[in-house]
Scaffold this active site. Sequence first.
Site, short mmCIF file in Angstrom:
data_model
loop_
_atom_site.label_atom_id
_atom_site.label_comp_id
_atom_site.label_asym_id
_atom_site.label_seq_id
_atom_site.Cartn_x
_atom_site.Cartn_y
_atom_site.Cartn_z
N GLU A 90 0.82 -1.21 0.00
CA GLU A 90 0.00 0.00 0.00
C GLU A 90 0.85 1.26 0.00
O GLU A 90 1.91 1.31 0.62
CB GLU A 90 -0.90 0.02 1.23
CG GLU A 90 -2.04 -0.97 1.12
CD GLU A 90 -3.01 -0.86 2.28
OE1 GLU A 90 -4.20 -0.61 2.01
OE2 GLU A 90 -2.61 -1.00 3.43
N CYS A 103 3.30 8.57 1.01
CA CYS A 103 3.74 7.66 2.06
C CYS A 103 3.86 6.26 1.45
O CYS A 103 2.90 5.77 0.87
CB CYS A 103 2.70 7.69 3.19
SG CYS A 103 3.01 6.49 4.48
N CYS A 110 4.89 -6.43 8.47
CA CYS A 110 5.97 -5.96 9.33
C CYS A 110 6.18 -6.96 10.45
O CYS A 110 5.22 -7.51 10.99
CB CYS A 110 5.67 -4.58 9.92
SG CYS A 110 7.02 -3.92 10.92
N CYS A 114 4.39 -3.91 16.84
CA CYS A 114 3.90 -2.88 17.75
C CYS A 114 2.41 -3.10 18.01
O CYS A 114 1.65 -3.35 17.08
CB CYS A 114 4.14 -1.49 17.16
SG CYS A 114 5.88 -1.20 16.81
N CYS A 117 -0.47 -1.04 16.08
CA CYS A 117 -0.36 -0.89 14.63
C CYS A 117 -1.01 -2.05 13.89
O CYS A 117 -0.74 -3.21 14.18
CB CYS A 117 1.12 -0.78 14.26
SG CYS A 117 1.44 -0.81 12.50
N CYS A 337 -2.04 6.70 9.61
CA CYS A 337 -0.88 6.04 10.22
C CYS A 337 -1.31 4.80 10.98
O CYS A 337 -2.21 4.86 11.81
CB CYS A 337 -0.23 6.95 11.27
SG CYS A 337 0.55 8.38 10.64
#
Length: 348
Positions: A90, A103, A110, A114, A117, A337
């Site tokens: 993305e 971005c 990932c 975290c 997220c 985010c």
Amino acid sequence: MISLLGKTEAELIEFAARLGEAAFRGRQIYQWIYARRALDFDQMTELSKPLREKLNQSATITETTIERVFYSADGTRRYLLRLGDGREAEAVFMPEDRRDTICISCQVGCAVGCKFCMTAQLGVKRNMTAGEIISQVVIVLNEVYGEGSETPHGTNLVFMGMGESFLNYQEVMQSIRVMADQKGLSISPKRVTVSTSGIVPRIYEFANEVVRPHLAISLSSTNEEQRNDLMPINRKYTLAELMKACREYPLDERERLTFEYVMLAEVNDSDEDARRLVRLLNGIRAKVNLIPHNPAPELPYKASPIERILAFQKILTDKDVPAFIRRPRGQDISAACGQLAARQQAQA
Ligand code: SAH
Ligand code: SF4
């Protein structure tokens, strides 16, 4: 089939030579791909038809395609992209008054995990290549401004999409060097920000890069115990080690190190947290971006109320630590985010 996007001019000259073509043909192909953002050999009208046919048979420019574009009421666009192996990545486009921002992602998923997220929930599928990283920029620029047309004021680029840049260090740095070439895409490293959750050895390596963009550190906590919980990377590279690397980071004149801090209601947003943050940043030319937490049904946190964020900000600015509140963008299309999870649907 080899993809040409991501290759340097020298590599394209070599590629042309292997096809029995002169060096200037390699340079022309380079120009078409990077300066004019052509994604189809048939657009390269200076090349003879037989050569274009040869190119079509032996290579492709990029295998990345647009799967879907989501348009937010605030002008933000989320691009769900399909990579050559079928995986999804993305990118997000954000229009700004002065300079638009793109971005981009550097990994599919990932591995850092975290807790606040959405990308973390995918785990990491694989690293993206330099060419795949660059393909996002070319595709977004073409979709927004039209194929090959000028970008109004240049573009800011942030590595804040999916993935941890410093766990795919070589490809990320290669993509930045290739994009910086003034004969090509000409995206100045001054307009590029790489964000890391704190892979300490790579911060030292990054400090010594010749072509070095701006660095942002995702901090989000001011003590070891809580950071271990929120950002498990802290168990490998502690807050103490991270802050040491930051203090030793050789900032250019007038440059500041950016610290990102996700504001989680009743977790890390107290006055005491703000005062600890001031102490932690003591001696570092820093700037803080306070990011209101973007919630998702799968995540266990709530966003701090705006009054809390403002009070937190004031404690920082009163102590001369510049602090800014990041405006949430594209929440209605799951583009904000931490919301990137390659979703086919928009779910605010
Ligand atoms: N992996 C890199 C860059 C991608 S995340 C990193 O973590 O730095 C970009 C920023 O979004 C990071 O500062 C991260 O802390 C923040 N973020 C992650 N999840 C978020 C969420 N749900 N709401 C708000 N910000 C979030
Ligand atoms: Fe990875 Fe960054 Fe999300 Fe952490 S915040 S899981 S490092 S993408």
